[in-house]
Scaffold this active site. Structure first.
Site, PDB file in Angstrom:
ATOM      1  N   THR A  72      81.494  33.540  49.567  1.00 49.00           N
ATOM      2  CA  THR A  72      80.149  34.135  49.570  1.00 49.00           C
ATOM      3  C   THR A  72      80.098  35.296  48.576  1.00 49.00           C
ATOM      4  O   THR A  72      79.145  35.444  47.801  1.00 49.00           O
ATOM      5  CB  THR A  72      79.798  34.645  50.990  1.00 49.00           C
ATOM      6  OG1 THR A  72      79.817  33.523  51.877  1.00 49.00           O
ATOM      7  CG2 THR A  72      78.442  35.311  51.040  1.00 49.00           C
ATOM      8  N   ASN A 151      78.630  20.881  52.791  1.00 47.76           N
ATOM      9  CA  ASN A 151      79.358  21.254  54.014  1.00 47.76           C
ATOM     10  C   ASN A 151      78.775  20.654  55.283  1.00 47.76           C
ATOM     11  O   ASN A 151      79.443  20.616  56.312  1.00 47.76           O
ATOM     12  CB  ASN A 151      79.408  22.783  54.153  1.00 47.76           C
ATOM     13  CG  ASN A 151      78.053  23.415  54.094  1.00 47.76           C
ATOM     14  OD1 ASN A 151      77.314  23.258  53.129  1.00 47.76           O
ATOM     15  ND2 ASN A 151      77.686  24.124  55.142  1.00 47.76           N
ATOM     16  N   HIS A 201      90.221  30.059  54.095  1.00 52.72           N
ATOM     17  CA  HIS A 201      90.186  29.581  55.488  1.00 52.72           C
ATOM     18  C   HIS A 201      89.674  28.150  55.605  1.00 52.72           C
ATOM     19  O   HIS A 201      89.796  27.528  56.661  1.00 52.72           O
ATOM     20  CB  HIS A 201      89.358  30.530  56.373  1.00 52.72           C
ATOM     21  CG  HIS A 201      87.883  30.497  56.136  1.00 52.72           C
ATOM     22  ND1 HIS A 201      87.045  29.751  56.920  1.00 52.72           N
ATOM     23  CD2 HIS A 201      87.099  31.111  55.219  1.00 52.72           C
ATOM     24  CE1 HIS A 201      85.796  29.932  56.495  1.00 52.72           C
ATOM     25  NE2 HIS A 201      85.800  30.749  55.467  1.00 52.72           N
ATOM     26  N   CYS A 325      77.228  28.935  60.503  1.00 55.69           N
ATOM     27  CA  CYS A 325      76.316  30.082  60.586  1.00 55.69           C
ATOM     28  C   CYS A 325      75.029  29.705  61.313  1.00 55.69           C
ATOM     29  O   CYS A 325      74.322  30.550  61.811  1.00 55.69           O
ATOM     30  CB  CYS A 325      75.982  30.589  59.200  1.00 55.69           C
ATOM     31  SG  CYS A 325      76.952  29.894  57.898  1.00 55.69           S
TER      32      CYS A 325
HETATM   33  N1  PLP Z   1      79.787  27.244  50.616  1.00 57.81           N
HETATM   34  C1  PLP Z   1      80.081  26.234  51.442  1.00 57.81           C
HETATM   35  C2  PLP Z   1      79.877  24.840  50.980  1.00 57.81           C
HETATM   36  C3  PLP Z   1      80.569  26.489  52.715  1.00 57.81           C
HETATM   37  O1  PLP Z   1      80.862  25.469  53.536  1.00 57.81           O
HETATM   38  C4  PLP Z   1      80.749  27.823  53.130  1.00 57.81           C
HETATM   39  C5  PLP Z   1      81.194  28.124  54.497  1.00 57.81           C
HETATM   40  O2  PLP Z   1      80.791  27.465  55.437  1.00 57.81           O
HETATM   41  C6  PLP Z   1      80.460  28.841  52.205  1.00 57.81           C
HETATM   42  C7  PLP Z   1      79.981  28.509  50.968  1.00 57.81           C
HETATM   43  C8  PLP Z   1      80.695  30.267  52.541  1.00 57.81           C
HETATM   44  O3  PLP Z   1      82.062  30.482  52.747  1.00 57.81           O
HETATM   45  P1  PLP Z   1      82.581  31.865  53.325  1.00 57.81           P
HETATM   46  O4  PLP Z   1      81.818  32.111  54.589  1.00 57.81           O
HETATM   47  O5  PLP Z   1      84.036  31.666  53.547  1.00 57.81           O
HETATM   48  O6  PLP Z   1      82.271  32.883  52.294  1.00 57.81           O
END
Ligand code: PLP
Length: 374
Positions: A72, A151, A201, A325
């Site tokens: 992010t 995702n 992670h 989220c």
């Molecule tokens: N982009 C994708 C495709 C994700 O699946 C996620 C997390 O779910 C993110 C960005 C954000 O990752 P993070 O919360 O580790 O910054």
């Protein structure tokens, strides 16, 4: 009750080897990498060895890897930097990106008045490449931001092709590779990609560690001002043990890729078969999806939508309705809203995501829990 974790797109279980390596570093290399004495030099050495390893595994040079806390952070930095430092006037994206991208783009639209174009999404969940080419024909300083693996539904972008198209149109290309790093082959030296982001992670590494790739020759203002860490681009004392854990996780992910991918592919196939068998009225969302994500519409009544995750959780089964989220909210997923019919959108959808730690028994338990809930 055996707990069953089928939510590896949200986050993953750490590999034991990663934990061991992190503990070793926590014990032995607690120096500040910026200190000039032996403790500092040793920590710096550990940090730079990890950077070189990550760069080698990704097919880029160590100077192109900047450590962050997560993806992010990297995405926010790149998209903002593209507008303020690289003078990008337009961003092309889709409505099915992660909120890390979507909300940053919205902010840039409001704060800087940049143009935003959304590439059409096909019913399969893939992007309409013809539409992307059409959009790129307009001559304006552009950054394209598209995710590699979605995702929620697991659709996969053709990185090679999209990179080439962006390059031909002189557009910058940022790819959110959060779901694919460590889980598929990515060789940056063979791709026309200017930026990627990753979070450890998601590939059996620790939370609080990520990296950003910025192609050589592209210069952004620092994400954080302060000390000289990360070439002054992201000031602040580096979390050496986290970075080491990330490098180890990536190394093992790539080393074991073929074996684990084939095992997980088999699990996913089994899960899809069992789902069709148990719920013939159900639907599988998206096609040609990534090997560790299965997103389904469960053919239950609308009233069950709010309770399905809670019910499974009570039985020790962890799955998601969309991205982590959003889970807990019963607002329909912004991704599914782009590809599903209104009537299917109201029904419960589940994202089942696998890792090599899962077994077919996990899937049997999930199916029987769903049958009981019906
Ligand atoms: N982009 C994708 C495709 C994700 O699946 C996620 C997390 O779910 C993110 C960005 C954000 O990752 P993070 O919360 O580790 O910054």
């Amino acid at each position: 009750m055996k707990n069953i974790y089928l939510d590896s797109a949200a986050t993953t279980q750490l590999r034991q080897e990663v934990i061991d390596e992190m503990i070793t570093v926590l014990n032995a290399d607690y120096g500040n990498p910026s200190s000039t004495h032996s403790y500092g030099r040793s920590a710096k050495n550990v940090l730079e060895t990890s950077r070189k390893l990550i760069a080698k595994l990704m097919g880029c040079s160590a100077q192109e890897i900047i450590f962050t806390t997560n993806a992010t952070e990297g995405t926010n930095w790149i998209l903002k930097g593209a507008v303020t430092d690289l003078k990008v006037k337009r961003i092309i994206t889709t409505k099915i990106e992660h909120h890390a991208t979507l909300y940053t783009v919205k902010h840039l639209q409001t704060a800087f008045g940049i143009e935003v174009d959304y590439v059409r999404i096909l019913p399969s969940g893939a992007i309409d490449v013809t539409h992307l080419v059409e959009l790129l024909s307009k001559e304006v300083a552009t950054l394209v931001t598209l995710m590699h693996v979605n995702n929620e539904i697991g659709t996969v972008l053709d990185l090679e092709k999209v990179g080439r198209i962006c390059h031909q149109h002189q557009a910058l290309f940022h790819c959110d590779t959060v779901q694919s790093v460590g889980k598929t082959e990515i060789n940056l030296s063979e791709l026309h990609v200017d930026f990627i982001v990753a979070s450890a992670h998601k590939f059996h590494g620790p939370k609080g560690a990520g990296f950003t790739y910025i192609k050589k020759g592209i210069s952004l203002q620092p994400l954080l001002f302060g000390g000289k860490q990360e070439k002054g681009l992201r000031a602040g004392t580096e979390a050496v043990h986290q970075v080491v854990g990330m490098a180890k996780a990536l190394e093992l992910g790539i080393l074991l890729l073929e074996e684990e991918r084939s095992y997980i592919q088999d699990l996913k196939r089994y899960c899809a078969d069992q789902f069709r068998l148990n719920f013939p009225e159900g639907k599988i969302n998206g096609s040609d999806t990534f090997y560790n994500i299965l997103n389904v519409v469960v053919p239950f009544s609308e009233e069950k939508t709010a309770m399905i995750l809670f019910n499974l959780d009570m039985k020790g089964i962890a799955v998601s309705r969309g991205s982590a989220c959003q889970s807990g909210s019963i607002k329909p997923s912004h991704v599914l809203a782009e590809i599903l019919l209104e009537e299917d959108l109201k029904k419960p959808s589940l994202r089942i995501s696998f890792s090599h730690y899962n077994t077919k028994e996990d899937i049997d338990v999930l199916m029987s829990a769903l049958r009981e809930f019906n």
